[in-house]
Design a protein around this motif. Structure first.
Motif, short mmCIF file in Angstrom:
data_model
loop_
_atom_site.label_atom_id
_atom_site.label_comp_id
_atom_site.label_asym_id
_atom_site.label_seq_id
_atom_site.Cartn_x
_atom_site.Cartn_y
_atom_site.Cartn_z
N PRO A 147 0.88 -1.18 -0.09
CA PRO A 147 0.22 0.01 0.08
C PRO A 147 0.81 1.25 -0.02
O PRO A 147 1.80 1.64 0.82
CB PRO A 147 -0.85 -0.01 1.38
N HIS A 148 0.46 2.23 -0.71
CA HIS A 148 1.21 3.42 -1.01
C HIS A 148 0.67 4.63 -0.15
O HIS A 148 1.27 5.48 0.32
CB HIS A 148 1.63 3.78 -2.47
N ASN A 159 -4.27 3.80 3.03
CA ASN A 159 -4.36 2.31 2.95
C ASN A 159 -3.48 1.70 4.05
O ASN A 159 -3.63 0.61 4.18
CB ASN A 159 -3.89 1.95 1.58
N ALA A 184 -4.51 -0.81 6.70
CA ALA A 184 -3.79 -2.22 7.00
C ALA A 184 -3.39 -2.35 8.41
O ALA A 184 -3.33 -3.63 8.86
CB ALA A 184 -2.80 -2.45 5.81
N TRP A 225 -5.53 -3.89 1.94
CA TRP A 225 -4.24 -3.99 1.33
C TRP A 225 -4.31 -3.92 -0.11
O TRP A 225 -3.49 -2.95 -0.88
CB TRP A 225 -3.40 -5.19 1.58
#
Length: 249
Positions: A132-133, A137, A141, A217
């Motif tokens: 995840p960037h 996100n 997560a 994710w």
């Protein structure tokens, strides 16, 4: 605080000498990832909604990591100490028996974090894992993994509370842990399950943790309200039961 730190260091040394939880938290998930990643790679697959096998596996294996410490290592350590009267003896110390609970929890959570980092690094370096960037996100997560961890430790607390002996705790923990990880999607994707096995997986809390973490994710489809509701409700119920039923001796 200094005395508590000494207990934590002792528990850490004791943990490192215990092969089973260290292997299943650090080695087994990486071994599974290397085997299935080596076979299938991480190319998009129609089976997983055009996502790669490794991309789908890593969030699921993270649930396996926290399950082994929460359902096996944590309750078995407490059951052993109760059987051997260690908790009873700690009542005579300035820290009290709760120090062992705190130390056990900290050491097992640290082991889970090490397993999670090792798993993610392996996927990223060897199989081009997509991580995840966005901050949202990553936070989702991380929050999901924290919730899954708390649920597994609450269930582990129930195992430690109801088992009359260390041997019984081992049997109960195995009966809970192995069906949980193999039938929930934490090791084998539920996408390949027949309908009967999928119905069984719906009764396992780890299934909702896997689905929710994959959603956070990768953005996979899931009923977020249902997943969070099941995990949150189970955390409250199992946590209350563990506190209510736990015996120091």
């Amino acid at each position: 605080m200094r005395l508590l730190w000494q207990v934590v260091k002792f528990e850490a040394r004791r943990m490192m000498r215990n092969f089973a939880p260290v292997f299943f938290a650090l080695g087994f998930p990486v071994l599974m990832l290397c085997m299935f990643g080596g076979i299938y790679g991480n190319k998009p697959s129609s089976l997983f909604g055009e996502r790669g096998t490794v991309d789908m596996s890593v969030p699921a294996y993270l649930v396996m990591v926290v399950s082994v410490t929460g359902l096996m290592s944590f309750p078995l350590g407490l059951a052993e100490y109760r059987d051997r009267k260690v908790l009873k003896r700690f009542r005579a110390t300035p820290l009290g028996p709760s120090a062992l609970l705190i130390a056990q929890g900290l050491v097992n959570i640290a082991l889970s974090l090490m397993g999670a980092v090792l798993l993610i690094l392996t996927g990223y370096l060897l199989f081009d894992l997509h991580v995840p960037h966005s901050v949202a996100n990553v936070a989702a997560a991380g929050g999901t993994l924290l919730l899954a961890t708390l649920v597994m430790y609450a269930l582990g607390g129930v195992v430690a509370a109801v088992a009359p002996s260390e041997r019984a705790a081992t049997a109960v923990a195995n009966l809970v842990y192995f069906p949980m990880i193999f039938l929930s999607g934490a090791t084998i994707p539920v996408q390949i399950f027949p309908s009967t096995m999928k119905a069984i997986s719906d009764a396992l809390p780890a299934t909702y943790a896997v689905e929710l973490l994959q959603h956070a994710w990768l953005g996979t489809a899931t009923d977020v309200v249902l997943d969070v509701g099941v995990l949150g409700g189970l955390l409250v119920l199992a946590g209350a039961a563990a506190v209510r039923l736990f015996r120091w001796e």
